[in-house]
Design an enzyme around this catalytic site. Structure first.
Site, PDB file in Angstrom:
ATOM      1  N   ASN A   9      18.835   2.571 -23.015  1.00 18.75           N
ATOM      2  CA  ASN A   9      17.894   1.880 -22.125  1.00 18.75           C
ATOM      3  C   ASN A   9      17.220   0.781 -22.938  1.00 18.75           C
ATOM      4  O   ASN A   9      16.320   1.050 -23.717  1.00 18.75           O
ATOM      5  CB  ASN A   9      16.865   2.904 -21.597  1.00 18.75           C
ATOM      6  CG  ASN A   9      15.808   2.249 -20.715  1.00 18.75           C
ATOM      7  OD1 ASN A   9      15.940   1.093 -20.326  1.00 18.75           O
ATOM      8  ND2 ASN A   9      14.754   2.996 -20.415  1.00 18.75           N
ATOM      9  N   LYS A  11      15.391  -1.513 -21.873  1.00 18.40           N
ATOM     10  CA  LYS A  11      14.108  -1.926 -21.269  1.00 18.40           C
ATOM     11  C   LYS A  11      14.049  -3.454 -21.160  1.00 18.40           C
ATOM     12  O   LYS A  11      15.040  -4.060 -20.786  1.00 18.40           O
ATOM     13  CB  LYS A  11      12.944  -1.326 -22.066  1.00 18.40           C
ATOM     14  CG  LYS A  11      13.112   0.189 -22.242  1.00 18.40           C
ATOM     15  CD  LYS A  11      11.892   0.894 -22.707  1.00 18.40           C
ATOM     16  CE  LYS A  11      12.201   2.367 -22.857  1.00 18.40           C
ATOM     17  NZ  LYS A  11      11.038   3.176 -23.199  1.00 18.40           N
ATOM     18  N   HIS A  96      12.286   5.918 -13.784  1.00 13.13           N
ATOM     19  CA  HIS A  96      11.780   5.960 -15.165  1.00 13.13           C
ATOM     20  C   HIS A  96      10.246   5.999 -15.131  1.00 13.13           C
ATOM     21  O   HIS A  96       9.612   5.349 -14.300  1.00 13.13           O
ATOM     22  CB  HIS A  96      12.278   4.744 -15.942  1.00 13.13           C
ATOM     23  CG  HIS A  96      12.022   4.862 -17.411  1.00 13.13           C
ATOM     24  ND1 HIS A  96      10.778   4.643 -17.957  1.00 13.13           N
ATOM     25  CD2 HIS A  96      12.834   5.218 -18.437  1.00 13.13           C
ATOM     26  CE1 HIS A  96      10.851   4.850 -19.270  1.00 13.13           C
ATOM     27  NE2 HIS A  96      12.088   5.203 -19.577  1.00 13.13           N
ATOM     28  N   GLU A  98       8.064   4.607 -16.868  1.00 14.99           N
ATOM     29  CA  GLU A  98       7.371   3.317 -17.002  1.00 14.99           C
ATOM     30  C   GLU A  98       7.278   2.623 -15.643  1.00 14.99           C
ATOM     31  O   GLU A  98       6.296   1.945 -15.349  1.00 14.99           O
ATOM     32  CB  GLU A  98       8.091   2.432 -18.042  1.00 14.99           C
ATOM     33  CG  GLU A  98       7.785   2.920 -19.456  1.00 14.99           C
ATOM     34  CD  GLU A  98       8.853   2.571 -20.486  1.00 14.99           C
ATOM     35  OE1 GLU A  98       9.761   1.787 -20.193  1.00 14.99           O
ATOM     36  OE2 GLU A  98       8.756   3.113 -21.604  1.00 14.99           O
ATOM     37  N   GLU A 170      12.620  13.400 -19.486  1.00 11.22           N
ATOM     38  CA  GLU A 170      11.919  12.501 -20.397  1.00 11.22           C
ATOM     39  C   GLU A 170      10.423  12.784 -20.339  1.00 11.22           C
ATOM     40  O   GLU A 170       9.705  12.228 -19.479  1.00 11.22           O
ATOM     41  CB  GLU A 170      12.156  11.040 -19.990  1.00 11.22           C
ATOM     42  CG  GLU A 170      13.565  10.568 -20.144  1.00 11.22           C
ATOM     43  CD  GLU A 170      13.610   9.092 -20.535  1.00 11.22           C
ATOM     44  OE1 GLU A 170      14.236   8.787 -21.550  1.00 11.22           O
ATOM     45  OE2 GLU A 170      12.992   8.279 -19.838  1.00 11.22           O
ATOM     46  N   GLY A 176       8.631   6.684 -26.891  1.00 12.77           N
ATOM     47  CA  GLY A 176       8.136   5.664 -27.820  1.00 12.77           C
ATOM     48  C   GLY A 176       7.051   6.128 -28.776  1.00 12.77           C
ATOM     49  O   GLY A 176       6.377   5.316 -29.402  1.00 12.77           O
ATOM     50  N   SER A 216      11.951   9.334 -27.772  1.00 11.06           N
ATOM     51  CA  SER A 216      11.958   9.266 -29.241  1.00 11.06           C
ATOM     52  C   SER A 216      13.232   9.841 -29.874  1.00 11.06           C
ATOM     53  O   SER A 216      13.170  10.485 -30.924  1.00 11.06           O
ATOM     54  CB  SER A 216      10.714   9.956 -29.815  1.00 11.06           C
ATOM     55  OG  SER A 216       9.558   9.236 -29.455  1.00 11.06           O
TER      56      SER A 216
HETATM   57  P1  PGA Z   1      12.312   5.886 -26.496  1.00 13.37           P
HETATM   58  O1  PGA Z   1      12.430   5.606 -24.934  1.00 13.37           O
HETATM   59  O2  PGA Z   1      13.645   6.374 -26.974  1.00 13.37           O
HETATM   60  O3  PGA Z   1      11.932   4.557 -27.099  1.00 13.37           O
HETATM   61  O4  PGA Z   1      11.258   6.920 -26.687  1.00 13.37           O
HETATM   62  C1  PGA Z   1      13.193   6.431 -24.103  1.00 13.37           C
HETATM   63  C2  PGA Z   1      13.103   5.935 -22.680  1.00 13.37           C
HETATM   64  O5  PGA Z   1      12.034   5.501 -22.254  1.00 13.37           O
HETATM   65  O6  PGA Z   1      14.091   5.965 -21.933  1.00 13.37           O
END
Ligand code: PGA
Length: 262
Positions: A9, A11, A96, A98, A170, A176, A216
């Site tokens: 991903n 983003k 997701h 976010e 997730e 993150g 992460s």
């Molecule tokens: P990350 O993000 O690996 O940077 O923690 C995962 C995601 O949001 O899909």
């Protein structure tokens, strides 16, 4: 057993199509001779999909990070599942955290998007996960069950048969942050998701849904997440933007998938 899946991903990165192509080509070259038991899906920003669509292989596919629920029409700024299919996209991330947090995504819109994606032959990667507060209050199971049931409310058995659906666990607090649940916690979520799917559909349908972990993920923990939790794959955010790190993650998944529990 089906192929393990590693989803990148990206983003809102990188900033140019040239950079996206460069990153994609390194991953493709490094993984050229990989075994056939893995599927890699790169999810770049919408604007980079067409640049990358000429680069795909059987193991390396494209996904989008979102889609709208209507197929076409007066919906300014939206991208439909049909447009994505016309760009050789096979997968789409839906729900997701976010998008739930910053863009008003609700259980209802997630459900409509999931249905539309399936109808148009896009394989959804449905994201579910609890916040830190919900985790602290021991509400994880309740939240995950609710999100899963709401997302799949109007989806029939036949729509998700044959490995069409992936569910990504997730935890919001792990995205993150460098902090992750331990492997026992991830394994128990995997079992919970399977149980709920079996209850909603059937055991055989539930076994044909790939369950992923995201939050992460790095080359240091990827192998353990596969080997000790029985997860069918990983959803990788930040670490997927560094070609060598991402390639290491994929190789670790390949190596550990053989020993996967459950
Ligand atoms: P990350 O993000 O690996 O940077 O923690 C995962 C995601 O949001 O899909």
């Amino acid at each position: 057993m089906f192929k393990s899946l590693v989803v990148a991903n990206w983003k809102m990165n990188p900033l140019t199509s040239e950079e996206a192509l460069r990153l994609f080509k390194i991953v493709k070259k490094e993984l050229k001779n990989i075994e056939n038991n893995i599927q890699i899906v790169i999810c770049p920003p919408f604007t980079q999909l067409s640049t990358l669509s000429s680069q795909l292989t059987t193991n390396l596919e494209l996904g989008a990070q979102n889609c709208f629920w209507e197929e076409k029409g007066a919906y300014t700024g939206e991208i439909s599942p049909k447009i994505l299919r016309n760009l050789d996209c096979n997968y789409v991330i839906i729900g997701h955290s976010e998008r739930r947090k910053y863009l008003g995504e609700t259980d209802k819109t997630v459900s409509k998007k999931l249905k539309a994606a399936l109808k148009n032959n896009l394989k959804p990667i449905l994201c579910i996960g609890e916040t830190q507060e919900q985790n602290r209050e021991s509400k994880t199971d309740k939240v995950l069950i609710h999100q899963l049931q709401m997302a799949l409310e109007n989806v029939s058995k036949s729509e998700i048969s044959n490995y069409k659906l992936q569910v990504a666990y997730e935890p919001v607090w792990a995205i993150g942050t460098g902090v992750t649940p331990n492997t026992d916690e991830i394994m128990s979520v995997k079992l919970l998701i399977r149980k709920i799917l079996a209850k909603m559909y059937s055991r055989s349908i539930a076994e044909k849904v790939r369950i992923l972990y995201g939050g992460s993920v790095s080359s240091k923990n990827a192998g353990d997440f596969i080997k000790h939790t029985g997860m069918d794959g990983l959803l990788v955010g930040g670490a997927s933007l560094k070609a060598t790190e991402f390639v290491r993650i994929v190789k670790n998944v390949i190596a550990r998938s053989k020993f996967r529990k459950g």
